[in-house]
Design a protein around this motif. Structure first.
Motif, PDB file in Angstrom:
ATOM      1  N   GLN A  15      -2.058  73.859 -26.296  1.00 54.66           N
ATOM      2  CA  GLN A  15      -0.740  73.281 -26.523  1.00 54.66           C
ATOM      3  C   GLN A  15      -0.705  72.542 -27.860  1.00 54.66           C
ATOM      4  O   GLN A  15       0.217  72.697 -28.654  1.00 54.66           O
ATOM      5  N   VAL A  61       5.385  67.594 -27.617  1.00 50.32           N
ATOM      6  CA  VAL A  61       4.747  68.646 -26.833  1.00 50.32           C
ATOM      7  C   VAL A  61       3.812  68.069 -25.773  1.00 50.32           C
ATOM      8  O   VAL A  61       3.948  68.356 -24.586  1.00 50.32           O
ATOM      9  N   PRO A  86       5.439  64.814 -23.166  1.00 53.05           N
ATOM     10  CA  PRO A  86       6.354  65.209 -22.088  1.00 53.05           C
ATOM     11  C   PRO A  86       5.643  65.919 -20.942  1.00 53.05           C
ATOM     12  O   PRO A  86       5.989  65.728 -19.785  1.00 53.05           O
ATOM     13  N   GLN A  87       4.625  66.711 -21.265  1.00 51.54           N
ATOM     14  CA  GLN A  87       3.884  67.382 -20.202  1.00 51.54           C
ATOM     15  C   GLN A  87       2.960  66.407 -19.493  1.00 51.54           C
ATOM     16  O   GLN A  87       2.830  66.423 -18.267  1.00 51.54           O
ATOM     17  N   ARG A 121       4.623  64.167 -16.896  1.00 48.28           N
ATOM     18  CA  ARG A 121       4.843  64.822 -15.596  1.00 48.28           C
ATOM     19  C   ARG A 121       3.589  64.771 -14.744  1.00 48.28           C
ATOM     20  O   ARG A 121       3.645  64.565 -13.550  1.00 48.28           O
ATOM     21  N   LEU A 158       8.991  71.038 -12.752  1.00 42.00           N
ATOM     22  CA  LEU A 158       9.459  72.204 -13.501  1.00 42.00           C
ATOM     23  C   LEU A 158       9.771  73.336 -12.538  1.00 42.00           C
ATOM     24  O   LEU A 158       9.115  73.481 -11.511  1.00 42.00           O
ATOM     25  N   PHE A 175       5.235  76.217 -24.542  1.00 41.66           N
ATOM     26  CA  PHE A 175       5.375  74.876 -23.983  1.00 41.66           C
ATOM     27  C   PHE A 175       6.016  75.014 -22.605  1.00 41.66           C
ATOM     28  O   PHE A 175       7.189  75.377 -22.495  1.00 41.66           O
ATOM     29  N   PRO A 176       5.282  74.709 -21.538  1.00 38.78           N
ATOM     30  CA  PRO A 176       5.776  75.058 -20.196  1.00 38.78           C
ATOM     31  C   PRO A 176       6.974  74.237 -19.755  1.00 38.78           C
ATOM     32  O   PRO A 176       7.657  74.616 -18.817  1.00 38.78           O
ATOM     33  N   ASP A 177       7.227  73.105 -20.402  1.00 36.68           N
ATOM     34  CA  ASP A 177       8.319  72.252 -19.954  1.00 36.68           C
ATOM     35  C   ASP A 177       9.609  72.539 -20.714  1.00 36.68           C
ATOM     36  O   ASP A 177      10.571  71.792 -20.597  1.00 36.68           O
ATOM     37  N   ARG A 178       9.627  73.597 -21.517  1.00 40.13           N
ATOM     38  CA  ARG A 178      10.853  73.947 -22.230  1.00 40.13           C
ATOM     39  C   ARG A 178      11.203  75.393 -21.927  1.00 40.13           C
ATOM     40  O   ARG A 178      10.322  76.218 -21.699  1.00 40.13           O
TER      41      ARG A 178
END
Ligand SMILES: Nc1ncnc2c1ncn2[C@@H]1O[C@H](COP(=O)(O)OP(=O)(O)OP(=O)(O)O)[C@@H](O)[C@H]1O
Ligand SMILES: [Mg+2]
Lengths: 659, 247
Positions: A559, A577, A580-581, A584, A657, B96-99
């Motif tokens: 990432q 990037v 935010p992940q 969660r 998500l 990016f998994p959250d987008r």
């Protein structure tokens, strides 16, 4: 490729919706509600309902209601006491007008006096020459510069007839201080109650006479004003009975029937009656010896409670000879008389040896008075009358007085007068030049700012400390994953040190070590609340830093590489990037820490803060009702943590998500 | 043509691990001309990925020099500038998994290029159409197939208007059916004249699109030639051995 597509289409022919098992039964609204309900955190809802039920049954019990009230800062439903304020206003004329308006009658004198203390104007004197004069203003040029002064504010001018160009010394009102309670506020104005309304309620049978007076209005000051009628009541002084706690030269203190105490100034007292013991002795008998088997005859008036009197008598140190009957095991004969004079005359005649008199009425000095009035009598007072000084019933009558005001309520036996009107001042917000003080007023539903103890303090400290801990934790968490060895070392040191010290010790440090140092070095005075917030925040920051570190490290390296390969800088990649992940990922442990902090906030009572636990302990130590007290404390904490875990769940669910 | 857009000269790269030092790149030199498509093949561990990652400085080099579009990769200040000119596509997509797909393509445009939201979204939508999945704009990566994810990743890199695209085994994590849809996109890109360095063992793609094929082994470039020659008639034994294994 085309062949393949053909094959797929044959496998799944464009189907008739009624044949497709998924589409066959359209979702009905009941299904949708069931699906929605199945997703709710039922365990928390059930526990919350139970908590509410328990709270309800507690609230309907008087004892519990009292505890809860004291743990929640005794909130009112509504108040107009929003803030205690001190405002400095640059435009004094309006207030000056009000001030002179209220200075004529005795009632208004009180207001005027109060106004004097709450509205305080600052006068400034300047010397210079008059540069310009308009009908409304004067401009003077002085050493400090040019000043334009509204003529209405000038209080003194020397010489009084100064003209443009001439030298002058001028005194004018520069600013005005308004002190009071903020009751209302909008974009343009603030309403400040500078004088509180005062009312008195008293029994109608105390009214001696009453009279209506008209207060003429000063039409020069306000052409629209109206004359006012007030009632002037002469009233009898209040009669108060209770148990005497202390009696001094200037004050007395009574404990009333409802267990409250009342301090009374002796100067307000018309008279008061305490039980007074008087002994009169036949002169011949005063020196006589009393032997075994002798008879001692004690006379008393019928209305005297002779049992009480004998008990009082036992407490005397210096008892005259005939009364020391107990010494020689003398036989005591009690002889009642219709009144005290008869008893005294019998003593004079030698029929009895002594008279014992205990009385708390106006006549309590009757024996002494009789002895004074009859100097030739064969009776003497061996000790002066003895007033009871504490722990006896007493009746106090206060002096008669006069009240003036308007009647606002009258029942068959009580009357309520408003003796002082509340005085409101409306300040133009534009003209306020300094907010000297704004302190939250009374705790009420419409003024939660004013609620600052008990459950409110606990919640406020927890929320603030947690917010701060999040910032600290994020900061140190980022340092923990930094490649810079110095930052890494600093944050590791912080985490290891703080994690190894009990939170209670950290709080004591914040309160008694760090805070005084900050005051000495920076002159910054931290309130107890801030000490607690800082202590909790730094204590929890270490754990939250570790949570953030783990969260950031749980995001795959790819990432960061993808973000960097797109040209983002390290901070940008973190911000847009990775974090935010990571957030969660760390929401559940963060939520746990939040709930843990709410509970650990009970430790702040060591800093003498009136939080939920502290108020509970105070309540218990005051009333010895430990069961109800701690039950309520526990239930309130439990209710808050349950609601919070519900909140945390909801946030987690919203952050999830789609998969 | 004029000057090479990528100039790699005598580059060395060593990894120091607990078990010893790995000489991942050993005196590598390679020039790539603008518009050229270079395919790199070689056995596992031969340093192909490392070389790509050195080109946009996801790895630093220990010796030699790399110049990209006349910018030498020497100090950190140049680096983000180079990276915006060099797009990279990874074997594991790294979306990016959250987008959403659209959000993935928009993000760097907003953050790095400072484009307006609407401009970035329009460009992202166009790029998603170009890679063949305009209807998936609002899907999250977890809702996409591997081939679709890789195409979003390509669109994301293209959104920065790079001059060079680096592909590190873009299809080796994909099922055979999906490989083609990704290779088609790459073929189109090659036809448009994009400079591309591709690590891939897809011979069909190499023959169709590549101007040059490079064979690496043990951190060295063993030989390079046009794909047809290298694949059917290699001159080194090691190349022959390798090709015999993968074909
Ligand atoms: N971060 C690292 N730390 C240590 N050694 C590494 C690192 N990255 C790569 N290497 C080593 O460098 C050598 C080259 O690795 P590289 O990933 O470039 O090979 P590759 O040709 O891409 O192989 P593959 O076809 O399996 O992807 C390998 O021996 C590998 O173990
Ligand atoms: Mg590789």
């Amino acid at each position: 490729m085309p062949d393949e597509r053909m094959r797929t289409e044959q496998l799944h022919p464009p189907s008739d919706p009624s044949l497709d098992p998924l589409v066959q039964e359209p979702q009905r609204w009941t299904d949708r509600i069931l699906n929605w309900a199945a997703g709710l955190p039922w365990w928390a809802i059930i526990l919350a309902v139970i908590a509410i039920f328990v709270l309800y049954s507690m609230l309907s019990s008087v004892a519990y209601r009292r505890v809860i009230r004291s743990l929640t800062d005794d909130p009112q439903v509504s108040t107009d006491d929003l803030f205690d304020v001190v405002q400095i206003v640059g435009e004094p004329t309006m207030i000056i007008g009000r001030y002179t308006d209220e200075t004529r009658d005795s009632v208004e004198t009180v207001i005027a006096e109060l106004l004097d203390t709450v509205i305080d104007s600052e006068e400034v004197t300047r010397t210079g020459f008059i540069e310009e004069e308009t009908p409304a203003t004067l401009t003077i040029q002085s050493d400090e510069g040019a000043f334009t002064i509204p003529k209405g504010r000038v209080t003194e001018m020397d010489p009084p007839d100064a003209m443009v160009g001439s030298d002058v010394t001028i005194t004018y009102i520069d600013r005005v201080t308004v002190t009071g309670v903020l009751t209302d506020r909008n974009d343009k104005t603030m309403t400040v109650r500078t004088v509180n309304e005062e009312t008195v309620t008293f029994a109608k049978d105390r009214i001696l006479s009453q009279d209506i007076q008209t207060i003429a209005c000063d039409r020069d000051a306000d052409p629209n004003c109206e004359d006012r009628e007030v009632i002037v009541i002469q009233r009898q002084g209040e009669i108060i009975s209770g148990r005497l706690n202390t009696l001094s030269q200037t004050n007395m203190s009574l404990e009333l029937d409802d267990e409250s105490t009342r301090e009374i100034r002796r100067s307000d007292v018309d008279y008061f009656n305490v039980p007074t013991l008087t002994i009169a002795v036949n002169v011949d008998m005063a020196e006589a010896a009393v032997g075994e088997g002798d008879e001692v005859r004690l006379g008393f008036a019928k209305e005297t409670d002779i049992t009480d009197a004998l008990v009082e008598l036992e407490t005397l140190d210096e008892v005259p000879v005939p009364l020391r009957y107990a010494d020689g095991d003398a036989r005591v004969v009690l002889v009642p008389y219709p009144d005290i004079v008869a008893a005294l005359e019998a003593a004079d005649a030698g029929e009895i040896d002594a008279v014992v008199y205990l009385d708390d009425s106006l006549d309590r000095l009757a024996v002494a008075d009789w002895v004074d009035a009859n100097p030739g009598a064969n009776v003497m007072l061996p000790t002066p009358p003895r007033e009871c000084e504490r722990n006896c019933d007493v009746t106090v009558k206060l002096v008669d007085d006069e009240v003036t005001g308007t009647v606002i309520k009258e029942t068959d036996d009580e009357i309520t007068l408003r003796t002082v009107d509340a005085v409101y001042i409306i300040l133009d917000r534009d003209k306020i030049v300094d907010d000297r003080r704004m302190e939250p007023g009374v705790c009420a539903l419409n003024n939660l700012r004013g609620c600052d103890s008990g459950i409110f303090l606990t919640l406020r400290v927890t929320f603030m400390a947690y917010g701060l801990a999040l910032i600290i934790g994020l900061f140190f968490g980022l340092m923990r994953v930094s490649s810079n060895p110095i930052l890494y070392a600093i944050s590791t040191l912080y985490v290891e040190v703080i994690r190894g010290i009990p939170l209670l010790v950290i709080l004591l440090y914040a309160g008694f070590v760090v805070s005084p140092r900050i005051r000495d070095t920076f002159g910054l005075e931290l309130t107890d609340e801030w000490e607690a917030i800082i202590g909790l925040a730094f204590g929890y920051g270490a754990f939250i830093a570790e949570i953030f570190r783990a969260g950031i490290q749980s995001i795959s390296r790819g990432q960061m590489e993808a973000a960097r390969s797109l040209g983002m800088s390290y901070p940008q990649s973190m911000r847009y990037v990775i974090l935010p992940q990571a957030v969660r990922v760390v929401l559940p442990p963060l939520g746990n820490d939040f709930i843990a902090m709410l509970k650990d906030s009970a430790l702040i009572s060591v800093l003498a803060l009136p939080d939920l636990l502290q108020l509970g302990r105070l309540y218990v130590s005051r009333t010895f009702r430990a069961f109800e007290g701690y039950n309520t404390v526990a239930i309130l904490y439990l209710g808050m943590t349950l609601l919070l875990s519900l909140l945390v769940r909801i946030i987690e669910r919203r952050a999830r998500l789609p998969r | 043509m004029n000057e090479p857009i990528i100039q790699i000269h005598n580059v060395h790269k060593r990894f120091h691990t607990l078990r010893g030092t790995v000489h991942a790149l050993n005196d590598i030199s390679l020039d790539v001309m603008p518009g050229e498509v270079v395919v790199i093949v070689g056995p596992s561990g031969s340093g192909k990925s490392t070389m790509l990652r050195c080109i946009n400085r996801l790895e630093t080099i220990d010796g030699g020099s790399i110049v990209v579009d006349n910018i030498p990769l020497t100090n950190a200040r140049n680096i983000n500038k180079v990276r915006t000119e060099v797009g990279m596509v990874f074997q594991s997509f790294n979306l990016f998994p959250d987008r959403t797909a659209l959000g993935n393509v928009v993000l760097a445009q907003r953050v790095v290029r400072k484009r307006r939201r609407s401009d970035a979204a329009t460009k992202a939508q166009n790029l998603l159409a170009k890679v063949g999945i305009p209807e998936k704009a609002d899907a999250y990566p977890a809702q996409l197939s591997g081939g679709q994810q890789q195409r979003v990743a390509i669109a994301r890199a293209l959104a920065m208007d790079p001059k060079i695209m680096l592909f590190d085994e873009p299809t080796s994590a994909l099922d055979p059916e999906m490989i083609k849809e990704v290779l088609d996109v790459m073929l189109d890109l090659a036809k448009e004249g994009m400079t591309m360095v591709v690590v891939s063992h897809e011979m069909g793609f190499a023959r169709a699109a590549a101007d040059r094929a490079v064979f690496m082994d043990e951190g060295r470039i063993v030989e390079e030639d046009i794909p047809d020659v290298l694949f059917s008639n290699p001159s080194h034994d090691r190349t022959k051995l390798f090709l015999s294994k993968i074909l």
